[in-house]
Design a protein around this motif. Sequence first.
Motif, short mmCIF file in Angstrom:
data_model
loop_
_atom_site.label_atom_id
_atom_site.label_comp_id
_atom_site.label_asym_id
_atom_site.label_seq_id
_atom_site.Cartn_x
_atom_site.Cartn_y
_atom_site.Cartn_z
N LEU A 145 38.99 34.91 32.44
CA LEU A 145 40.23 34.65 31.67
C LEU A 145 40.89 35.99 31.28
CD1 LEU A 145 41.79 32.30 30.42
CD2 LEU A 145 40.42 32.57 28.35
N GLY A 146 40.06 36.99 31.18
CA GLY A 146 40.60 38.32 30.84
C GLY A 146 40.99 38.46 29.37
N PHE A 192 43.58 40.71 31.54
CA PHE A 192 43.11 41.58 32.64
C PHE A 192 41.69 41.15 32.99
CE2 PHE A 192 40.57 45.14 34.20
CZ PHE A 192 41.32 45.49 35.31
N THR A 193 41.55 40.77 34.25
CA THR A 193 40.20 40.37 34.71
C THR A 193 40.02 40.74 36.17
OG1 THR A 193 38.64 38.54 34.92
CG2 THR A 193 40.97 38.01 35.25
N THR A 194 38.81 41.02 36.54
CA THR A 194 38.51 41.29 37.96
C THR A 194 37.63 40.16 38.51
OG1 THR A 194 36.67 42.65 37.25
CG2 THR A 194 38.70 43.81 37.84
N LYS A 195 37.45 39.15 37.60
CA LYS A 195 36.55 38.05 38.00
C LYS A 195 37.38 36.86 38.47
CE LYS A 195 33.56 39.71 34.41
NZ LYS A 195 33.22 39.52 33.01
N ILE A 252 41.03 47.38 30.73
CA ILE A 252 40.12 46.26 30.45
C ILE A 252 40.40 45.56 29.12
CG2 ILE A 252 38.16 46.89 31.94
CD1 ILE A 252 36.91 48.24 29.48
N ASP A 256 25.07 49.10 30.17
CA ASP A 256 24.49 48.38 31.32
C ASP A 256 24.39 49.32 32.51
OD1 ASP A 256 26.89 48.24 33.12
OD2 ASP A 256 27.76 47.11 31.40
N GLY A 289 38.44 38.22 26.81
CA GLY A 289 37.25 38.58 26.03
C GLY A 289 37.36 39.92 25.33
N LEU A 290 37.57 41.00 26.12
CA LEU A 290 37.57 42.34 25.51
C LEU A 290 38.75 42.54 24.55
CD1 LEU A 290 36.39 44.65 28.43
CD2 LEU A 290 35.13 43.97 26.39
N ASN A 348 29.20 40.20 29.58
CA ASN A 348 29.90 41.08 30.53
C ASN A 348 28.92 42.01 31.24
OD1 ASN A 348 32.42 40.05 30.21
ND2 ASN A 348 33.20 41.70 28.89
N GLY A 389 30.16 49.31 36.67
CA GLY A 389 30.85 50.42 36.01
C GLY A 389 32.37 50.24 35.99
P1 ADP Z 1 36.70 38.38 31.73
O1 ADP Z 1 35.28 38.65 31.51
O2 ADP Z 1 37.14 37.04 31.56
O3 ADP Z 1 37.26 39.09 32.95
P2 ADP Z 1 36.94 40.34 29.76
O4 ADP Z 1 38.12 40.73 28.89
O5 ADP Z 1 35.71 40.10 29.09
O6 ADP Z 1 37.46 39.15 30.57
O7 ADP Z 1 36.79 41.52 30.79
C1 ADP Z 1 37.91 42.05 31.46
C2 ADP Z 1 37.49 42.85 32.63
O8 ADP Z 1 36.87 44.06 32.26
C3 ADP Z 1 36.54 42.23 33.48
O9 ADP Z 1 37.16 41.31 34.38
C4 ADP Z 1 35.88 43.41 34.20
O10 ADP Z 1 36.71 43.80 35.26
C5 ADP Z 1 35.90 44.45 33.19
N1 ADP Z 1 34.59 44.53 32.58
C6 ADP Z 1 34.23 43.97 31.42
N2 ADP Z 1 32.98 44.33 31.09
C7 ADP Z 1 32.54 45.13 32.07
C8 ADP Z 1 31.32 45.78 32.32
N3 ADP Z 1 30.29 45.73 31.52
N4 ADP Z 1 31.22 46.57 33.47
C9 ADP Z 1 32.27 46.67 34.30
N5 ADP Z 1 33.47 46.08 34.10
C10 ADP Z 1 33.56 45.27 33.03
#
Ligand code: ADP
Length: 811
Positions: free
Chosen positions: A769-770, A762-765, A757, A744, A772-773, A708, A748
């Motif tokens: 898949l949203g 929830f994902t911004t990518k 998050i 990192d 991971g966290l 991430n 941010g």
């Molecule tokens: P994915 O990576 O599939 O989106 P994650 O659950 O890992 O799913 O992350 C969810 C969201 O949290 C990400 O889409 C991103 O918007 C935000 N995010 C995660 N890690 C970071 C990071 N290091 N810096 C900024 N935003 C992050």
Amino acid sequence: MMPGQIAKFGNSAAQLLLGGLAVLRSFGNGEKDRPAVGDDSRQDILDLRDAVKQWREVFEHNPVMYFMVDRAGTVLNVNTFGAAQLGYTAAELIGQSVLDVFFEEDHDFVRRLVALSLETLHQSHTWEIRKFRKDGSVLWVRENAKAMLRGDGTPIVLVACENITQRKEAEDALRQSEAYLAQAQELSRTGSFGLNIATGAIVWSRETFRIFQCDLSVKPTLNFVVQRIHPEDRDAVSKTLDRAARRAADFDHEYRLLMPDGSVKYLHSVARAVRHGSGLIEFVGAVTDVTVAKEAEQRLRRSEAYLAEAQRLSHTSSWAWDVRRQEFAYRSAELYRLFGFDPGKIEVPARAFQQRILPEDFQRIVEVERQAVRRKEPFEVDFRIARPDGSIRRVHTEGHPIVSSDGEVTEIIGTHVDVTEQIAAKEALQRAFDELKTSEQRFRDYAETASDWFWETGPDHRITQISEHADTARAAPAGLVGLSRWDIPPDAELEPGKWEQHRAALDAHLPFRDLVYRGRDRNGSPIYVRTSGKPLHDADGHFLGYRGVSSDVTAAIRAEQAEEALRKAQAELAHVTRVTTLGELAASIAHEISQPLAAVISNADACISWLGRYPANLDAARRSVEWIVEDANRASEVIRRIRALVKKTEIEMVPLDINQVVREVIALVRRELATHAVSVRMELSSGLPKICGDRIQLQQVLINLVVNGIEAMQANVDHPRELAIRSSQAGEGGDRHLLLTVRDRGVGLGGDVTDRIFTPFFTTKSGGLGMGLSICRSIIEAHAGRLSALPNEGSGATFQIALPFPHKDTS
Ligand code: ADP
């Protein structure tokens, strides 16, 4: 002198008179016997006759009785006085047996005396004996007898008797009065004494000897008396005697004797001081053994004290009521206390007592008393007393009318019992009982509305009772009574171990808790039952069975099962995402493997060429082989880690060095970091305690955070792409924990993103898949830790993992 006692008779008038009798005997009794004599002789004879006449007068009228008896006891002569004393004339007695005037029982004695006198001629013998007069009255005489020979040689006994009747009577009277006195002294336990203080002489009556337990033959002394007196009383006695002696005063005192057998006698002594002409003081007194009275008095006093004490303790007072006088005939001390009077004030009138009874109660008592007197029957009545201190006492009374000889009730005897405390206690008990009843009902309601049911088993572990209420009817299977627990559940065969263990506990009569088994409810639907029980014993310790509670825990068990399923699903998902992540990293990982493999190949080629030379360069060939081994190991290590991550293993919590975990992850993603031109700065604290965790899961979390971080810094143009991984410990004492941060310098967390998050999906990518966290957070929480995200001051974000250090005993 008593009959039978003979004493020598000395020279006395009686002897002279007896001599006179002898003269009479020699000269005959009348002129007809006179011999013919000359003038001189004639004159002599005349003189002699005068003398005889005089002596006869003396003989006849001397106030001494003279008898002359022959060997057979026939009266030969008796003087007029003697005959008259017996109520006879001389003529009536002469010629009769002398025994006629003696009592029949004395005849032998008289005969023996006559015989003795005859055996001892001219010797006097004296004795005292009774005679009876012609009128039957008794005459006591002292007789003096002497036997002599007559002119013709026949022996006669001359007896002179002195009337001692008066003396005898006086003696008898004295003896009798002495006997009476002795008896009276014995009966009254009163002895008499005389005490001469100056000489120490003591005279005691027989009873005094008895009281002091002193032998009659022993002469009592003052010393003996002192020794007998109880040591504790000696001082007081001697003081009394000293004082009495000094003042010549009467005294009256009480003291104790300590008898040789250890018993104690109580004496009461009274004495009068008698002053003799010589000036000497003598005390004459009486000493009474008052032991019996004293002991009775003590017993009485003790029993009175016991009674008073008993009355005080039991708050019971007794009384006697004179119905006619309307006044107390008797009242115990406790009655005064009950009514709030001083027991010392005996003059308190009945009216004062009555005034302390509450007026409405008093009217009732008067009526009850009236009825009791009329019916002559016992009664009971309760009333209240208002004491001057304002307290109210509650009294229970029992009365018994006493009927006199004229058939009227003259007296009522009875008791008052102060029942104030009793009633208060009864009321408190009633209140407690009511409260208990309410609380019991409350708990019964709770119990009946709970999904629990209660059961009892007998000594054979078969159910004897089961509580019946609405929910039980729904939950507890019907017809359980008579069955044992292991007859009920269908899982007995499925889990024989559990049931064997349970039966062993039951057979050992041990309590058990939270046994969960599968059963069926009344409708046959499967349910889970949790049951606990405790053994029951009777007073003698005999085992009676078990009593316990069961509840339907189906919902809880189902929830547990759902949770477990969720946990599994999460693990599955974690695995999937892990595999996905690895898939994403495939290129980097492949490179990670292909690089050492390529090195292996080139080193192998080099090795061959070194060996192909002549002579072969063995050193260089060996170096090449060593590099081959190194590279092959590196490749195989990467493959091992990938395998571990891909493999679906059970979670394994083991002590882990977190720095080691970080290094392993970095080794896996090194290529990925390089590809994205991200530099890693590691600030790993040395000497950290191990944490307890699952290596794979924690690696998964770290990979996620690192990946991430790499992705967040993808757009970085102006500032460097740098990832800082830091391990440290924080907190104090028992709160000490591990902190691992991944920082990192990427895009941010803007706006409300921080809050969202961790939400699944929830994902911004675009290809994200949203998950991971969200998975990372649940993994860390499963490790009892916390995963949080914070925006950095400048650019980028920091993800922080806090993990507890295990307790020392489990580390
Ligand atoms: P994915 O990576 O599939 O989106 P994650 O659950 O890992 O799913 O992350 C969810 C969201 O949290 C990400 O889409 C991103 O918007 C935000 N995010 C995660 N890690 C970071 C990071 N290091 N810096 C900024 N935003 C992050």
